[in-house]
Design a protein around this motif. Structure first.
Motif, PDB file in Angstrom:
ATOM      1  N   ARG A 157       9.217  -0.012  13.141  1.00  0.00           N
ATOM      2  CA  ARG A 157       8.239  -0.712  13.990  1.00  0.00           C
ATOM      3  C   ARG A 157       8.937  -1.353  15.195  1.00  0.00           C
ATOM      4  O   ARG A 157       8.480  -1.218  16.329  1.00  0.00           O
ATOM      5  N   ARG A 158      10.061  -2.028  14.957  1.00  0.00           N
ATOM      6  CA  ARG A 158      10.792  -2.679  16.058  1.00  0.00           C
ATOM      7  C   ARG A 158      11.308  -1.647  17.059  1.00  0.00           C
ATOM      8  O   ARG A 158      11.195  -1.834  18.275  1.00  0.00           O
ATOM      9  N   LEU A 159      11.883  -0.572  16.560  1.00  0.00           N
ATOM     10  CA  LEU A 159      12.391   0.464  17.465  1.00  0.00           C
ATOM     11  C   LEU A 159      11.263   1.120  18.250  1.00  0.00           C
ATOM     12  O   LEU A 159      11.422   1.452  19.432  1.00  0.00           O
ATOM     13  N   ALA A 160      10.127   1.308  17.610  1.00  0.00           N
ATOM     14  CA  ALA A 160       8.980   1.914  18.292  1.00  0.00           C
ATOM     15  C   ALA A 160       8.523   1.042  19.461  1.00  0.00           C
ATOM     16  O   ALA A 160       8.305   1.536  20.569  1.00  0.00           O
TER      17      ALA A 160
ATOM     18  N   PRO B 110       3.151  -1.207   4.000  1.00  0.00           N
ATOM     19  CA  PRO B 110       3.543  -1.537   5.377  1.00  0.00           C
ATOM     20  C   PRO B 110       4.606  -0.580   5.908  1.00  0.00           C
ATOM     21  O   PRO B 110       5.372   0.011   5.160  1.00  0.00           O
ATOM     22  N   LEU B 111       4.629  -0.469   7.217  1.00  0.00           N
ATOM     23  CA  LEU B 111       5.619   0.385   7.867  1.00  0.00           C
ATOM     24  C   LEU B 111       6.989  -0.262   7.776  1.00  0.00           C
ATOM     25  O   LEU B 111       7.104  -1.489   7.749  1.00  0.00           O
TER      26      LEU B 111
ATOM     27  N   ALA C  77      -1.337   8.629   7.445  1.00  0.00           N
ATOM     28  CA  ALA C  77      -2.369   7.811   8.083  1.00  0.00           C
ATOM     29  C   ALA C  77      -1.896   6.395   8.385  1.00  0.00           C
ATOM     30  O   ALA C  77      -2.339   5.777   9.349  1.00  0.00           O
ATOM     31  N   ARG C  78      -0.982   5.881   7.589  1.00  0.00           N
ATOM     32  CA  ARG C  78      -0.547   4.490   7.798  1.00  0.00           C
ATOM     33  C   ARG C  78       0.176   4.289   9.122  1.00  0.00           C
ATOM     34  O   ARG C  78       0.336   3.172   9.591  1.00  0.00           O
ATOM     35  N   TRP C  79       0.587   5.368   9.784  1.00  0.00           N
ATOM     36  CA  TRP C  79       1.273   5.279  11.067  1.00  0.00           C
ATOM     37  C   TRP C  79       0.310   5.253  12.257  1.00  0.00           C
ATOM     38  O   TRP C  79       0.729   5.019  13.390  1.00  0.00           O
ATOM     39  N   LEU C  80      -0.966   5.482  12.027  1.00  0.00           N
ATOM     40  CA  LEU C  80      -1.896   5.666  13.144  1.00  0.00           C
ATOM     41  C   LEU C  80      -2.144   4.407  13.965  1.00  0.00           C
ATOM     42  O   LEU C  80      -2.329   4.499  15.180  1.00  0.00           O
TER      43      LEU C  80
END
Length: 148
Positions: A16-19, A10-11, A124-127
Protein backbone atom coordinates in the motif's frame (compact mmCIF):
# COMPACT_ATOMS: atom_id res chain seq x y z
CA UNK A 1 -2.15 -23.28 -6.50
CA UNK A 2 -2.69 -21.73 -3.09
CA UNK A 3 -6.11 -21.01 -1.61
CA UNK A 4 -7.70 -17.67 -2.54
CA UNK A 5 -7.15 -14.79 -0.14
CA UNK A 6 -10.35 -13.68 1.63
CA UNK A 7 -11.56 -10.33 0.20
CA UNK A 8 -11.79 -8.77 3.67
CA UNK A 9 -8.11 -9.42 4.46
CA UNK A 10 -6.23 -6.10 4.57
CA UNK A 11 -3.64 -5.34 1.94
CA UNK A 12 0.02 -5.69 2.87
CA UNK A 13 1.10 -2.34 4.36
CA UNK A 14 4.34 -2.25 2.35
CA UNK A 15 2.46 -2.76 -0.91
CA UNK A 16 0.00 0.00 0.00
CA UNK A 17 2.79 2.46 0.92
CA UNK A 18 4.77 1.72 -2.23
CA UNK A 19 1.65 2.05 -4.36
CA UNK A 20 0.90 5.50 -2.99
CA UNK A 21 4.56 6.51 -3.34
CA UNK A 22 4.25 5.55 -7.00
CA UNK A 23 1.82 8.45 -7.41
CA UNK A 24 4.52 11.02 -6.66
CA UNK A 25 5.92 11.11 -10.23
CA UNK A 26 2.38 11.56 -11.57
CA UNK A 27 1.48 14.43 -9.27
CA UNK A 28 4.87 16.10 -9.51
CA UNK A 29 4.93 15.67 -13.29
CA UNK A 30 1.47 17.17 -13.74
CA UNK A 31 2.42 20.10 -11.50
CA UNK A 32 5.71 20.71 -13.29
CA UNK A 33 4.01 20.73 -16.70
CA UNK A 34 2.29 23.90 -15.54
CA UNK A 35 5.31 25.47 -13.80
CA UNK A 36 8.45 24.94 -15.88
CA UNK A 37 9.75 27.22 -18.60
CA UNK A 38 9.46 26.48 -22.31
CA UNK A 39 12.92 24.92 -22.45
CA UNK A 40 12.15 22.30 -19.79
CA UNK A 41 8.54 21.71 -20.84
CA UNK A 42 9.22 18.98 -23.47
CA UNK A 43 11.32 17.02 -20.96
CA UNK A 44 8.66 17.22 -18.26
CA UNK A 45 5.87 16.11 -20.58
CA UNK A 46 8.00 13.25 -21.89
CA UNK A 47 8.90 12.20 -18.35
CA UNK A 48 5.24 12.16 -17.31
CA UNK A 49 4.16 10.29 -20.43
CA UNK A 50 6.99 7.75 -20.13
CA UNK A 51 6.22 7.11 -16.46
CA UNK A 52 2.51 6.68 -17.27
CA UNK A 53 3.44 4.21 -20.01
CA UNK A 54 5.59 2.25 -17.57
CA UNK A 55 2.73 2.02 -15.10
CA UNK A 56 0.24 1.04 -17.82
CA UNK A 57 2.67 -1.70 -18.87
CA UNK A 58 3.01 -2.83 -15.26
CA UNK A 59 -0.78 -3.07 -14.97
CA UNK A 60 -0.89 -5.28 -18.04
CA UNK A 61 1.96 -7.36 -16.68
CA UNK A 62 -0.03 -8.17 -13.56
CA UNK A 63 -2.32 -10.23 -15.78
CA UNK A 64 0.65 -12.27 -16.96
CA UNK A 65 1.65 -12.88 -13.34
CA UNK A 66 -1.87 -14.05 -12.53
CA UNK A 67 -1.76 -16.36 -15.53
CA UNK A 68 1.66 -17.74 -14.55
CA UNK A 69 0.24 -18.81 -11.18
CA UNK A 70 -2.39 -21.03 -12.81
CA UNK A 71 -2.14 -24.49 -14.31
CA UNK A 72 -4.61 -23.70 -17.11
CA UNK A 73 -4.99 -19.90 -17.34
CA UNK A 74 -7.43 -18.22 -19.68
CA UNK A 75 -5.74 -16.93 -22.84
CA UNK A 76 -7.41 -13.57 -22.23
CA UNK A 77 -5.02 -12.87 -19.34
CA UNK A 78 -2.05 -13.00 -21.69
CA UNK A 79 -3.74 -11.18 -24.56
CA UNK A 80 -4.86 -8.31 -22.34
CA UNK A 81 -1.49 -8.30 -20.59
CA UNK A 82 0.26 -7.27 -23.82
CA UNK A 83 -2.22 -4.73 -25.15
CA UNK A 84 -1.67 -1.94 -22.57
CA UNK A 85 2.09 -1.93 -23.23
CA UNK A 86 1.61 -1.62 -26.97
CA UNK A 87 -0.89 1.21 -26.66
CA UNK A 88 1.21 3.04 -24.05
CA UNK A 89 4.23 2.84 -26.34
CA UNK A 90 2.19 4.54 -29.06
CA UNK A 91 1.14 7.19 -26.54
CA UNK A 92 4.77 8.01 -25.69
CA UNK A 93 5.53 8.49 -29.38
CA UNK A 94 2.63 10.91 -29.88
CA UNK A 95 2.72 14.67 -29.30
CA UNK A 96 2.49 15.29 -25.53
CA UNK A 97 -1.08 16.59 -25.40
CA UNK A 98 -2.44 13.56 -27.26
CA UNK A 99 -0.06 11.03 -25.70
CA UNK A 100 -0.80 12.11 -22.14
CA UNK A 101 -4.53 12.00 -22.85
CA UNK A 102 -4.17 8.50 -24.30
CA UNK A 103 -2.13 7.32 -21.31
CA UNK A 104 -4.77 8.78 -18.98
CA UNK A 105 -7.47 6.92 -20.89
CA UNK A 106 -5.41 3.72 -20.75
CA UNK A 107 -5.11 4.01 -16.97
CA UNK A 108 -8.91 4.26 -16.77
CA UNK A 109 -9.35 1.36 -19.21
CA UNK A 110 -6.92 -0.82 -17.23
CA UNK A 111 -8.95 -0.19 -14.10
CA UNK A 112 -12.23 -1.02 -15.86
CA UNK A 113 -10.77 -4.29 -17.16
CA UNK A 114 -9.41 -5.11 -13.71
CA UNK A 115 -12.86 -4.54 -12.18
CA UNK A 116 -14.00 -7.50 -14.27
CA UNK A 117 -10.89 -9.67 -14.04
CA UNK A 118 -9.74 -9.24 -10.45
CA UNK A 119 -12.86 -10.66 -8.73
CA UNK A 120 -12.78 -13.72 -10.99
CA UNK A 121 -9.12 -14.25 -10.09
CA UNK A 122 -9.57 -13.78 -6.32
CA UNK A 123 -8.02 -10.31 -6.35
CA UNK A 124 -11.07 -8.19 -5.52
CA UNK A 125 -9.50 -6.85 -2.33
CA UNK A 126 -7.07 -4.80 -4.46
CA UNK A 127 -9.78 -2.88 -6.33
CA UNK A 128 -10.25 -0.02 -3.87
CA UNK A 129 -6.54 0.75 -3.95
CA UNK A 130 -6.49 0.32 -7.74
CA UNK A 131 -9.35 2.81 -8.08
CA UNK A 132 -7.60 5.44 -5.97
CA UNK A 133 -4.29 5.02 -7.76
CA UNK A 134 -5.88 5.00 -11.21
CA UNK A 135 -7.97 8.08 -10.47
CA UNK A 136 -4.98 10.17 -9.35
CA UNK A 137 -2.70 8.86 -12.10
CA UNK A 138 -5.25 9.41 -14.88
CA UNK A 139 -6.16 12.87 -13.56
CA UNK A 140 -2.45 13.75 -13.52
CA UNK A 141 -2.13 12.70 -17.15
CA UNK A 142 -5.21 14.66 -18.16
CA UNK A 143 -3.96 17.76 -16.31
CA UNK A 144 -0.57 17.31 -17.94
CA UNK A 145 -2.22 17.08 -21.35
CA UNK A 146 -4.18 20.24 -20.66
CA UNK A 147 -0.94 22.03 -19.78
CA UNK A 148 0.75 21.27 -23.08
Amino acid sequence: MSAPVPPELPLPPTARRLAYAGLLPFVLGALLVWLVNDTAHPYVTLALSAYAALIVSFLGGIHWGVGFAQADPPTSLFLWGVLPSLLAWVAVMMPPNAGLALNGALLVLCYLVDRKVYPAQGLARWLTLRFRLSAVAALSCFLGAAGT
